[in-house]
Write a protein that holds these residues in place. Sequence first.
Motif, PDB file in Angstrom:
ATOM      1  N   HIS A 351     -33.015  45.857 -41.474  1.00  0.00           N
ATOM      2  CA  HIS A 351     -31.810  46.473 -40.799  1.00  0.00           C
ATOM      3  C   HIS A 351     -31.024  47.646 -41.518  1.00  0.00           C
ATOM      4  N   GLN A 352     -31.823  48.082 -42.572  1.00  0.00           N
ATOM      5  CA  GLN A 352     -31.309  49.367 -43.276  1.00  0.00           C
ATOM      6  C   GLN A 352     -30.874  50.501 -42.456  1.00  0.00           C
ATOM      7  N   ALA A 353     -31.570  50.668 -41.290  1.00  0.00           N
ATOM      8  CA  ALA A 353     -31.401  51.986 -40.734  1.00  0.00           C
ATOM      9  C   ALA A 353     -30.423  51.399 -39.491  1.00  0.00           C
ATOM     10  N   LEU A 354     -30.799  50.341 -39.021  1.00  0.00           N
ATOM     11  CA  LEU A 354     -30.091  49.721 -37.699  1.00  0.00           C
ATOM     12  C   LEU A 354     -28.637  49.383 -38.015  1.00  0.00           C
ATOM     13  N   TYR A 355     -28.354  48.624 -39.139  1.00  0.00           N
ATOM     14  CA  TYR A 355     -26.979  48.294 -39.435  1.00  0.00           C
ATOM     15  C   TYR A 355     -27.040  47.699 -40.883  1.00  0.00           C
ATOM     16  N   SER A 356     -26.839  48.610 -41.667  1.00  0.00           N
ATOM     17  CA  SER A 356     -27.107  48.194 -43.054  1.00  0.00           C
ATOM     18  C   SER A 356     -25.855  47.320 -43.689  1.00  0.00           C
ATOM     19  N   ILE A 357     -24.860  47.025 -43.004  1.00  0.00           N
ATOM     20  CA  ILE A 357     -23.825  45.866 -43.308  1.00  0.00           C
ATOM     21  C   ILE A 357     -24.447  44.709 -43.196  1.00  0.00           C
ATOM     22  N   ASN A 358     -25.580  44.378 -42.604  1.00  0.00           N
ATOM     23  CA  ASN A 358     -26.053  43.200 -42.283  1.00  0.00           C
ATOM     24  C   ASN A 358     -26.601  42.487 -43.679  1.00  0.00           C
ATOM     25  N   GLN A 359     -26.955  43.220 -44.753  1.00  0.00           N
ATOM     26  CA  GLN A 359     -27.132  42.598 -45.941  1.00  0.00           C
ATOM     27  C   GLN A 359     -26.334  43.215 -47.264  1.00  0.00           C
ATOM     28  N   LYS A 360     -25.126  43.807 -46.767  1.00  0.00           N
ATOM     29  CA  LYS A 360     -24.669  44.569 -47.847  1.00  0.00           C
ATOM     30  C   LYS A 360     -24.175  43.689 -48.898  1.00  0.00           C
ATOM     31  N   SER A 361     -23.417  42.553 -48.343  1.00  0.00           N
ATOM     32  CA  SER A 361     -22.916  41.484 -49.545  1.00  0.00           C
ATOM     33  C   SER A 361     -24.093  41.244 -50.378  1.00  0.00           C
ATOM     34  N   SER A 362     -25.220  41.129 -50.191  1.00  0.00           N
ATOM     35  CA  SER A 362     -26.368  40.759 -50.954  1.00  0.00           C
ATOM     36  C   SER A 362     -26.666  41.467 -52.341  1.00  0.00           C
ATOM     37  N   ASN A 363     -26.187  43.004 -51.988  1.00  0.00           N
ATOM     38  CA  ASN A 363     -26.222  43.868 -53.115  1.00  0.00           C
ATOM     39  C   ASN A 363     -27.711  44.098 -53.584  1.00  0.00           C
ATOM     40  N   LEU A 364     -28.509  44.448 -52.700  1.00  0.00           N
ATOM     41  CA  LEU A 364     -30.101  44.196 -52.983  1.00  0.00           C
ATOM     42  C   LEU A 364     -30.657  45.219 -53.915  1.00  0.00           C
ATOM     43  N   LYS A 365     -29.939  46.607 -54.168  1.00  0.00           N
ATOM     44  CA  LYS A 365     -30.124  47.428 -54.913  1.00  0.00           C
ATOM     45  C   LYS A 365     -30.110  46.675 -56.493  1.00  0.00           C
ATOM     46  N   LYS A 366     -29.283  45.584 -56.829  1.00  0.00           N
ATOM     47  CA  LYS A 366     -28.953  44.912 -58.104  1.00  0.00           C
ATOM     48  C   LYS A 366     -30.295  44.184 -58.124  1.00  0.00           C
ATOM     49  N   TRP A 367     -30.593  43.346 -56.952  1.00  0.00           N
ATOM     50  CA  TRP A 367     -31.905  42.586 -56.896  1.00  0.00           C
ATOM     51  C   TRP A 367     -32.989  43.140 -57.186  1.00  0.00           C
ATOM     52  N   GLU A 368     -33.270  44.400 -56.765  1.00  0.00           N
ATOM     53  CA  GLU A 368     -34.601  45.024 -56.983  1.00  0.00           C
ATOM     54  C   GLU A 368     -34.830  45.500 -58.406  1.00  0.00           C
ATOM     55  N   LYS A 369     -33.581  45.557 -59.213  1.00  0.00           N
ATOM     56  CA  LYS A 369     -33.660  45.902 -60.494  1.00  0.00           C
ATOM     57  C   LYS A 369     -34.180  44.554 -61.697  1.00  0.00           C
TER      58      LYS A 369
END
Length: 523
Positions: A351-369
Amino acid sequence: MLRLFTKSRGRCLELALVVTLLNLFLSFTVVWYSSSPAENNRHAAQDSRLLLSVEYTGDSALASESPVSDTVPGSEAGITNAQVNTLKVKPSEEVPSEAEVPKDVPNSAIPKLSIDNRLGVFDKFRRFQSHMFSVVGEAWSVLSSSRALCLGAQTSVDRLYELVELVKNWSGPMSIAVFVPDIELAVGLRYIQYLRSCNQAIEKQVSFHLIYPVEHQGTTNHPDLQGLDEVVGNMDCKQPKQVLKYLLNVRSKEMLAWRESYPYPQNLLRNLAKTGCQTNYTYIPDIDMVPTPGMDRQLETFLQKQEEAKNCSKCAYVIPTYEISINSTHLPTNKTELLQFVKDKQARQFHQALYSINQKSSNLKKWEKIPETEELDLAYKVEKYIFKYEPLYIARGDTPAFDERFIGFGMTRNTQVYEMYVAGYSFYLLNNAFTNHWGFQSISSRPEWRARQQEQNNARFDEFAKEVSAHYNADPYKMLDQLKKMNLKHVKVAYGVTKKNKTVAKKEEKKVLDEDIKKLGTE
């Protein structure tokens, strides 16, 4: 005198001989008459037992099985009241390996499935009826007692083919709730027959629960279904999507006119799938969210360690979800490969393009590092809950239910997660685990009726938030103070567009997201 005695003795001997012969004759006659009927009766009894064993093999097999196995022979008579509404399928004596499963399954090998509509259970609003455990996996009881985790998913019948890919990467019990209004009930039953006959994993692991609306009650008898049973038994096991598409052709134009936009009871279905799970922990994705190979076993090991450590009773272990481009040749099988997909723009956050707040709390940029490791473990705790957070997660089966007033699309998952947050649950990201979802989603694919349903659910949130706060005597998000400012009852939801005004729709989407973030103070 001597001569007279000798003559008398001779006559006595002759008489004795005659009497002896006569006795022997009578004895043999009696024996013959008495033995012949007995022999005939014995053969008759033997033939009778042979006949019974041929005619009632199914009943004998059924009687020897445990009552909780929920399997019955596929008789044409269907099920009786004593069998309730459970469909039973007699397991085979020898289970073939995956390679031995035939491409075409003869119709005689597919037991007919049916349910008794009179035995459906109402939901609390009396809008829908459900039939729990309509079909039970043959290894369901064993798997449920030996595993810590069960996967529970919901789907409409037209997406049931997704189960084939889902079960490839899941070896534990699976509880699947299927929405089957009107003639789709008949289609669903026949397609489940097909899947079980073609796929050993589905036959063993999966239990199905069937749900339909009261106003469009499911039906198994219809003129258009004549001959369909014979067709099902001759369909290619390698083409589950095409087979389902063919079966769905029995739906009339009149039905299709209301079917697409009919409010889909997502939360009711999720609750039924979750309730069907008999394990301590549950995982409730949608049917098109595919785990990575071996993830289920890694989760079993992880959960066992958590149980031994007794770290947390109100913990939810978050599994990130990523959209995978339909141009990709396959789904990523591990985190290292996923990160390469992201780098090559073949994957992005759900849902990054549809509704990014969907997983915003997960902070996936941090997870990807965080690089992939050998063992599955905790990565970090979600430090800041943001409203409308809706992660997929593993948790104990006693988490709050999904609120069934939210029907259709919008406010379905995130309201349940919001209640968990109010109830005091903590969310933790797992380091390696993730799920895949085929295709990049965008606002251009959202139909108008779906946007209208989301607006209706937005309007229901205020009442829900007040009830949750009162129930737990808590309001950690200060939600009650924000309801008026959020004004969800009047938020307009954008929907699909043409090429000419696609830019306008994107601007509208960004505006809605920015307003949500601004209102909630998450920037």
